[in-house]
Design a protein around this motif. Structure first.
Motif, PDB file in Angstrom:
ATOM      1  N   PHE A 289       2.738   1.704  -3.414  1.00  0.00           N
ATOM      2  CA  PHE A 289       1.869   2.313  -4.694  1.00  0.00           C
ATOM      3  C   PHE A 289       1.315   3.658  -4.172  1.00  0.00           C
ATOM      4  O   PHE A 289       1.016   4.529  -5.272  1.00  0.00           O
ATOM      5  N   LYS A 290       1.458   4.062  -3.115  1.00  0.00           N
ATOM      6  CA  LYS A 290       1.004   5.611  -2.666  1.00  0.00           C
ATOM      7  C   LYS A 290       2.246   6.608  -2.915  1.00  0.00           C
ATOM      8  O   LYS A 290       2.204   7.354  -3.346  1.00  0.00           O
ATOM      9  N   ASN A 291       3.527   5.848  -2.781  1.00  0.00           N
ATOM     10  CA  ASN A 291       4.718   6.537  -2.843  1.00  0.00           C
ATOM     11  C   ASN A 291       5.104   6.877  -4.431  1.00  0.00           C
ATOM     12  O   ASN A 291       5.615   7.716  -4.824  1.00  0.00           O
TER      13      ASN A 291
ATOM     14  N   GLY B 239       0.909  -1.197  -0.016  1.00  0.00           N
ATOM     15  CA  GLY B 239      -0.162   0.090  -0.111  1.00  0.00           C
ATOM     16  C   GLY B 239       0.999   1.498   0.168  1.00  0.00           C
ATOM     17  O   GLY B 239       0.478   2.349  -0.856  1.00  0.00           O
ATOM     18  N   LEU B 240       1.776   1.373   0.772  1.00  0.00           N
ATOM     19  CA  LEU B 240       2.840   2.516   1.076  1.00  0.00           C
ATOM     20  C   LEU B 240       3.413   2.751  -0.352  1.00  0.00           C
ATOM     21  O   LEU B 240       3.952   3.781  -0.909  1.00  0.00           O
TER      22      LEU B 240
ATOM     23  N   CYS C 144       8.781   1.371  -0.160  1.00  0.00           N
ATOM     24  CA  CYS C 144       7.922   0.390   0.982  1.00  0.00           C
ATOM     25  C   CYS C 144       7.839   1.075   2.463  1.00  0.00           C
ATOM     26  O   CYS C 144       6.941   0.525   3.254  1.00  0.00           O
TER      27      CYS C 144
ATOM     28  N   PRO D 158       7.397   7.367   4.137  1.00  0.00           N
ATOM     29  CA  PRO D 158       6.255   8.089   3.445  1.00  0.00           C
ATOM     30  C   PRO D 158       6.506   9.433   2.960  1.00  0.00           C
ATOM     31  O   PRO D 158       7.040  10.165   3.575  1.00  0.00           O
TER      32      PRO D 158
ATOM     33  N   LEU E 290       4.676   9.678  -6.422  1.00  0.00           N
ATOM     34  CA  LEU E 290       5.324  10.931  -5.759  1.00  0.00           C
ATOM     35  C   LEU E 290       6.912  10.756  -5.861  1.00  0.00           C
ATOM     36  O   LEU E 290       7.491  12.114  -6.292  1.00  0.00           O
TER      37      LEU E 290
ATOM     38  N   ASP F 204       4.761  11.582   1.519  1.00  0.00           N
ATOM     39  CA  ASP F 204       4.036  12.827   1.804  1.00  0.00           C
ATOM     40  C   ASP F 204       4.442  13.465   2.951  1.00  0.00           C
ATOM     41  O   ASP F 204       4.677  14.712   2.965  1.00  0.00           O
ATOM     42  N   ARG F 205       4.840  12.732   4.098  1.00  0.00           N
ATOM     43  CA  ARG F 205       5.204  13.285   5.141  1.00  0.00           C
ATOM     44  C   ARG F 205       6.718  13.772   5.166  1.00  0.00           C
ATOM     45  O   ARG F 205       6.970  14.702   5.708  1.00  0.00           O
TER      46      ARG F 205
END
Length: 384
Positions: free
Chosen positions: A22-24, A19-20, A186, A189, A27, A191-192
């Motif tokens: 594919f979110k990253n 999940g992390l 993985c 984060p 970015l 965004d943070r």
């Protein structure tokens, strides 16, 4: 019941990491614009290369940089007491192109790492305000520097690093080198990281850094990390400690690099600075649980359930965990042009990677250092 519980755990760990990832990914992997032009004259940049025994590739590296477009550059190579023809090759190219110059490093001071000492001297020799620290095995693409400078100008980031496309030849390279992207995407984060200046989110790639001279001095220069081998983590941390911003992006469109050329180099390369990353007492246990629990454990559980028969739920969950843990590696192979051999042997790669972290930790606790380019980690500090 134990097998089912472990299968649930493996599935949960794999799902969190996937999940992390594919979110990253969007970015980290973003298409860099090719600037049509910069306001006023082309940006002036000093490309700074620490070099120790780099005769095999320094010529190709310099030629790739000299082909850069849309920038006004100087290239300074710091010969760090090479025992091969590094200096001769640089001097030959410098004779035909005045943008290239060679400097000879001062003797390595006590307590300093060789690369950090060379980089500190390079920054002192630079005549432009914008600095690029580049490893000698990196090859720039013609618009690479312009794209990075444009990104820095648009974002205002103080220290920008980019992961070059990693060229891999041997099997062990294909297994272990992509673990850089896997661990980065993985577990960090993004965004943070971009919203914060906290040192806990420090990350980067020591192969390619872009900064400005004033920010570099506010961070304490390479003197702030003088004893470290892991500038990829330590230099961003120095900037963040000084309340400045750092960022790391994909550099597939910027540069390419082959870090190692043999299995022995890969092993020694992973071991030499692992203790400054995952292989330290605070991180190694949780990372071992997360990596082996999401990748290696479900493979063992499937083998166990297939051998013993039954336990359909545990088998299904373990197969799901295997799928989830391999998806980031497969997607990375497509996006970053990595080998599919590494995807097929992902569980082996992760297991070996974790094992090497533990070996590095044990080596460190025993006072053993991995020699690199004929040197151990640092020159011993004086006791007088």
């Amino acid at each position: 019941m134990i097998v089912l519980t472990l299968s649930v755990l493996a599935c949960g760990l794999a799902a969190m990491q996937a999940g992390l990832f594919f979110k990253n990914l969007p970015l980290f992997y973003r298409r860099l614009d090719t600037p049509e032009s910069f306001a006023g004259s082309p940006p002036r940049v000093s490309v700074l290369i620490p070099a120790r025994d780099e005769a095999a590739g320094i010529g190709e590296s310099l030629r790739s940089i000299l082909a850069s477009e849309s920038v006004d550059l100087e290239i300074i190579v710091m010969d760090d007491h090479s025992t091969d023809a590094t200096a001769d090759i640089v001097n030959e190219i410098s004779a035909s192109d005045p943008r290239v110059s060679l400097r000879q490093s001062d003797p390595l001071p006590a307590g300093w790492n060789g690369k950090q000492h060379a980089c500190a001297q390079l920054a002192e020799a630079a005549t432009h305000q914008r600095l690029v620290f580049l490893d000698a095995d990196v090859r720039l693409l013609p618009q690479g520097l312009a794209k990075l400078i444009d990104y820095q100008d648009r974002t205002g980031v103080d220290l920008l690093s980019a992961f070059p496309r990693q060229v891999m030849g041997t099997t062990l390279e294909k297994w272990l080198i992509p673990m850089m992207h896997y661990v980065l995407l993985c577990f960090l984060p993004f965004d943070r990281m971009r919203a914060s200046r906290h040192p806990a989110y420090s990350s980067g790639c020591g192969q390619l850094f872009l900064t400005k001279l004033d920010a570099y001095h506010r961070a304490g220069t390479h003197a702030a990390i003088h004893a470290s081998r892991h500038d990829g983590l330590k230099l961003p941390k120095a900037y963040r400690t000084a309340k400045m911003t750092t960022d790391v992006i994909d550099g597939t469109e910027v540069a390419y690099c082959r870090m190692y050329t043999s299995a022995q180099e890969v092993i020694r390369g992973v071991l030499k600075n692992a203790d400054e990353g995952i292989a330290n007492p605070k991180l190694i246990v949780p990372f071992t649980i997360m990596l082996l629990g999401s990748v290696t454990l479900p493979v063992l559980l499937v083998a166990r359930t297939l051998w013993s028969g039954g336990e359909f739920a545990a088998t299904a969950l373990s197969i799901t965990a295997i799928t989830l843990s391999h998806l980031p590696r497969a997607r990375a192979a497509m996006v970053f042009r990595q080998s599919w051999i590494g995807v097929l042997f992902h569980s082996v790669s992760v297991t070996l990677f974790v094992l090497l972290q533990w070996i590095a930790l044990v080596n460190r606790s025993m006072g053993k250092q991995i020699a690199w380019r004929g040197r151990v980690e640092t020159q011993p500090a004086s006791t007088t």
